[in-house]
Design an enzyme around this catalytic site. Structure first.
Site, mmCIF file in Angstrom:
data_model
loop_
_atom_site.group_PDB
_atom_site.id
_atom_site.type_symbol
_atom_site.label_atom_id
_atom_site.label_comp_id
_atom_site.label_asym_id
_atom_site.label_seq_id
_atom_site.Cartn_x
_atom_site.Cartn_y
_atom_site.Cartn_z
ATOM 1 N N TYR A 21 0.822 -1.213 0.000
ATOM 2 C CA TYR A 21 0.000 0.000 0.000
ATOM 3 C C TYR A 21 0.856 1.263 0.000
ATOM 4 C CZ TYR A 21 -3.307 -3.529 1.709
ATOM 5 O OH TYR A 21 -4.062 -4.661 1.869
ATOM 6 N N TYR A 149 -14.806 -4.934 2.868
ATOM 7 C CA TYR A 149 -13.464 -5.268 2.405
ATOM 8 C C TYR A 149 -13.201 -6.732 2.756
ATOM 9 C CZ TYR A 149 -8.405 -5.663 2.169
ATOM 10 O OH TYR A 149 -7.141 -6.087 1.874
ATOM 11 N N LYS A 272 -5.487 -13.739 10.673
ATOM 12 C CA LYS A 272 -4.927 -12.707 11.537
ATOM 13 C C LYS A 272 -4.564 -13.227 12.924
ATOM 14 C CE LYS A 272 -6.349 -8.620 9.016
ATOM 15 N NZ LYS A 272 -5.000 -8.315 8.512
#
Length: 429
Positions: A21, A149, A272
């Site tokens: 990003y 998302y 995660k």
């Protein structure tokens, strides 16, 4: 064959690592990390930062928890990796059984992979192929939501918000999904049911993030909205996919966010915090009903997917150790303590210039502004204040490790409020 390198406007040796990003030309150099322990990141220049975002929401037990570290080291001494095709091993079998026991309802079948985005792709493939295996073709589209998302791979980009998300550049190359507003009220629900009724023959499933749309801006919705989606799926015979990659493993105060709504999905994706922020691992967990659609004498009915490192033994050992800690240490109580401190301290920001909203749920705290100008300069201010806080979009947010102490959390919140107050005065007065 030798390839000549043309004259380039940058020094190649400075940019071998292509960062995520990041506009590599304009973004400041990344900070170099020397070590990490507990809730602290130590930089090579000696500065110590309190991690306010759990290293992209993964490090729920803090860095280098000894129980996880020991489990990984022991597994590395036995079998660091072995393919899951035709072979199996105790860490994967044990983890699959434990995840099935932790997950609500009949989510009993665990398909492992290495990343959250891939787990969503697998969930989408399961949903689509389940229709095909039942003899119903044409169910190729997913209902997804504005502000949502689900990852950066091609299929997952297609179920993200196409306008507000980071993937609009690729719109022409993505499958066109049925993107709509979350049905939060009666008028939205009427429109939503009209869409489902009209397009039902095309729909493979409905996918959403339960209770919090994460990378879309930490936008909250109610348990009632989630329960409504479950009801619609039941009435129209559609599978519900819940992306618990961010919210799973305690972030909102229950092991999985869907428990707050009493909702059982047909497929749930996790990643995660699954390994406590140590090794990459993810999974799509499917219901027994969907698994039965693949149970056949026909080899063509099998789910044809197989990531190379799926079920990696070391990663599975880390995940089993992480689940141990949820059983042995008061993680959900710690999340409740974080939530209480957010409720006590964050309302102060409601008086900041330009503030749009202040909200919190579980171990997520959010300050929303119309925009976040001079983003890199703001990030640098947080570092100067001794905290690792990474604003994005139009929000400044906190998602600390659950093990953060009250004193450490006080330092984190105070620094965040002080930096944000000064920044807001500079830009919104």
């Amino acid at each position: 064959m030798t390839q000549n390198t043309p004259d380039l406007p940058f020094n190649i040796s400075d940019h071998h690592v292509w960062r995520p990003y990041t506009q590599m030309k304009t973004t400041p150099a990344a900070l170099k990390v020397k070590s990490a322990q507990g809730v602290h990141i130590e930089l090579e220049d000696g500065r110590r930062l309190i991690d306010g975002v759990s290293s992209w929401w993964t490090v729920c037990h803090g860095y280098r928890h000894p129980h996880i570290m020991q489990a990984v080291k022991a597994q590395m001494d036995r079998v660091p990796h072995v393919m899951l095709g035709g072979l199996t091993h105790a860490p994967a079998q044990t983890l699959a059984q434990r995840l099935a026991a932790l997950a609500p309802g009949d989510l009993n079948h665990v398909f492992f992979c290495e990343s959250g985005s891939v787990s969503v792709e697998i969930a989408m493939k399961i949903a689509m192929q389940s229709w095909i295996n039942r003899g119903e073709r044409g169910h190729t589209k997913f209902v997804c939501f504005k502000g949502g998302y689900h990852g950066d791979t091609l299929a997952t980009m297609s179920v993200c918000d196409p306008e507000e998300g980071m993937h609009s550049l690729f719109a022409g190359g993505l499958q066109q999904q049925l993107v709509t507003a979350l049905p939060r009220d009666e008028s939205a629900r009427e429109a939503f049911e009209a869409l489902i009724s009209t397009r039902r023959a095309e729909i493979a499933g409905i996918i959403t993030e339960p209770l919090v749309q994460g990378a879309g801006g930490m936008k909250f919705h109610t348990p009632e909205t989630l329960a409504y989606l479950r009801d619609v799926c039941d009435r129209f015979g559609l599978p519900l996919i819940l992306d618990e990659i961010m919210t799973g493993f305690g972030r909102l105060g229950t092991m999985f966010a869907c428990e707050k709504a009493g909702v059982i999905p047909d497929i749930m994706t996790v990643s995660k915090a699954l390994t406590g922020g140590t090794l990459p691992l993810a999974a799509a967990i499917a219901s027994s009903r969907l698994f039965a659609d693949f149970w056949s004498d026909d080899a063509g009915a099998a789910l044809m997917h197989g990531p190379t490192y799926m079920g990696n033994p070391a990663a599975c050992a880390a995940a089993n150790a992480s689940i141990d800690l949820f059983e042995q240490e008061p993680r959900l109580e710690q999340v409740a303590t974080i939530e209480a401190l957010f409720a006590e301290r964050l309302p102060e920001a409601r008086d900041f210039p330009g503030i749009v909203d202040v909200r919190w749920q579980g171990a997520i705290g959010v300050l929303e502004f119309p925009a976040v100008p001079e983003l890199e300069a703001l990030k640098a201010r947080f570092v100067d204040a001794g905290v690792w806080v990474r604003p994005f979009g139009n929000i400044i947010y906190l998602m600390p490790p659950y093990v953060i102490t009250a004193d450490e959390l006080d330092v984190l919140i105070t620094a965040t409020l002080n930096v944000t107050r000064g920044w807001a005065k500079d830009h919104f007065v």
